[in-house]
Design an enzyme around this catalytic site. Structure first.
Site, PDB file in Angstrom:
ATOM      1  N   LYS A  15       0.799  -1.019  -0.062  1.00  0.00           N
ATOM      2  CA  LYS A  15      -0.067   0.008   0.129  1.00  0.00           C
ATOM      3  C   LYS A  15       0.833   1.369  -0.235  1.00  0.00           C
ATOM      4  O   LYS A  15       0.373   2.481  -0.148  1.00  0.00           O
ATOM      5  CB  LYS A  15      -0.931   0.173   1.289  1.00  0.00           C
ATOM      6  CG  LYS A  15      -2.061  -1.156   1.017  1.00  0.00           C
ATOM      7  CD  LYS A  15      -3.178  -0.995   1.861  1.00  0.00           C
ATOM      8  CE  LYS A  15      -4.502  -1.825   1.587  1.00  0.00           C
ATOM      9  NZ  LYS A  15      -5.555  -1.368   0.803  1.00  0.00           N
ATOM     10  N   SER A  27      -8.211   0.969   9.179  1.00  0.00           N
ATOM     11  CA  SER A  27      -7.555   0.568  10.569  1.00  0.00           C
ATOM     12  C   SER A  27      -6.310  -0.158  10.269  1.00  0.00           C
ATOM     13  O   SER A  27      -5.596  -0.729  11.207  1.00  0.00           O
ATOM     14  CB  SER A  27      -8.508  -0.473  10.907  1.00  0.00           C
ATOM     15  OG  SER A  27      -8.739  -1.444  10.015  1.00  0.00           O
TER      16      SER A  27
END
Length: 407
Positions: A86, A134
């Site tokens: 990511k 999260s």
């Protein structure tokens, strides 16, 4: 934040035209230039003992080459900065934003599809970005903002300092919260519902003029994730004397990794490569969407009880058209298969992957995949690439679960 998705290309599900996709192959190539030298080019690993587990012959030591095993190649994004792929997407999105801000510093606002928000650098020359996550995307945005800000002692007034605010649920794993703090992210805690996270992010955008960077729907994020397979294809060619991957297995949650790399693989290898997505049976929205030919969410009341916590998000209007058009198959695996595959990679590759990465390995080792894809190649052994998407895992907790399951 459905209304936040600008330029969303909600393609008619039977329309295979390229312009309905929110990114092109060129966007992935541009992303590779943007992230070069900051993101790592992660290693590709192989393991003959893991290859043997894919064989249909009882004895992998046979001298003839008839034993029908697969050659597996693992792209280890667990070794990427922040511990997952990511970082690539977040870095590309924020980098593109910095360029857009600089280019339009005379304007009052920016017209860029990178992110959404009123977004201008504030009077003190701070560029604000916000996201809600999260997990891995949170750390990725925090570090990307830090990396692209000038060092504190530098006198570079020309480039804006970038402040990342991450809205996190109160029940986010401590290890992930500490990670985001360590990368300099500003954390705001809210209740553990998607609504609470989205509302808070909206509020911060209004207050600070921050840009919202969606973890899987932002086109620049999707393009950044596609750089995984740009590297992967080249690395496998170098390892095999110029041969190409026959099949690539990619885990799917929100679909940013899957969509970006589907575009990259079709751009590089056309239809010669089979693209297979891997999904937990407990959270099978992508598989159900593909079968129905339309975008579906999780079944109402699905508690999303999977150890592959990184794959809870569902596909969105930007990732779905690409996955609908470019992906060959989506295969789901059980929780036990995911745990077993995760343990196998820990033991054989000595790489501490998270269970979300184990999902792709579980697919490669499973019967459904081997029946469908094992004999498809005329060139002998199929070369199968598997993206090990991340390594942010509570090792002790997962090891206990392995123990409980008798693995």
């Amino acid at each position: 934040m459905q209304d936040q998705q600008q330029n969303c290309c909600n393609a008619d599900s039977h329309n295979h035209h390229h312009h309905d996709h929110c990114i092109t192959f060129q966007d992935v190539l541009d992303a590779a230039k943007n992230i070069q030298g900051i993101a790592y080019k992660t290693p590709v690993m192989t393991s003959s003992s893991v290859n043997c587990l894919t064989t249909s012959s009882s004895n992998c030591n046979t001298s003839d080459n008839e034993s029908n095993h697969l050659d597996l190649f693992f792209k280890v994004e667990a070794m990427q900065r922040t511990g997952s792929f990511k970082f690539r997407g977040a870095l590309n999105a924020i980098q593109s934003l910095v360029v857009a801000v600089a280019a339009s510093s005379n304007d009052t606002s920016i017209n860029d599809d990178t992110a959404t928000g009123t977004g201008t650098a504030t009077a003190d020359n701070t560029l604000h970005v916000v996201t809600h996550s999260s997990g891995n995307h949170a750390a990725a945005v925090a570090l990307a903002a830090k990396q692209l800000s000038p060092p504190p002692q530098s006198q570079q007034q020309s480039s804006a300092c970038i402040q990342a605010t991450i809205v996190m649920p109160k029940n986010a794993p401590t290890i992930k919260v500490q990670g985001v703090q360590g990368f300099g992210g500003n954390i705001v805690m809210v209740e553990s519902t998607n609504e609470a996270r989205e509302e808070k992010a909206e509020e911060i955008m209004k207050e600070t003029g921050a840009y919202f960077i969606h973890p899987s729907e932002n086109p620049r994020v999707i393009a950044g994730q596609g750089t995984v397979c740009l590297e992967f294809v080249e690395q496998v060619r170098n390892m095999t004397g110029g041969e190409d991957l026959d099949i690539v297995i990619i885990p799917v949650g929100g679909g940013g990794l899957a969509a970006g790399n589907a575009v990259a693989l079709r751009g590089l290898l056309g239809n010669a490569v089979k693209i297979v997505l891997a999904e937990p049976k407990e959270m099978d929205d992508a598989k159900r969407s593909k079968e129905a030919g339309m975008l579906l969410k999780h079944e109402p009341g699905n508690p999303l009880n999977s150890i592959a916590d990184g794959l809870k998000t569902t596909l969105g209007p930007n990732t779905w058209p690409i996955i609908h058009d470019l992906v060959d198959d989506i295969i789901t695996v059980t929780e036990l298969e995911i745990l077993r595959a995760t343990k196998l990679i820990w033991e054989r590759l000595k790489v501490c992957i998270e269970p979300s990465a184990g999902v792709g390995v579980a697919v490669a080792l499973g019967e459904e995949f081997q029946k469908k894809f094992c004999k498809e190649t005329t060139r002998g052994v199929s070369k199968v690439g598997i993206v090990l998407c991340g390594g942010n895992v509570d090792v002790i907790k997962i090891a206990r679960m392995m123990d409980t399951c008798g693995l």
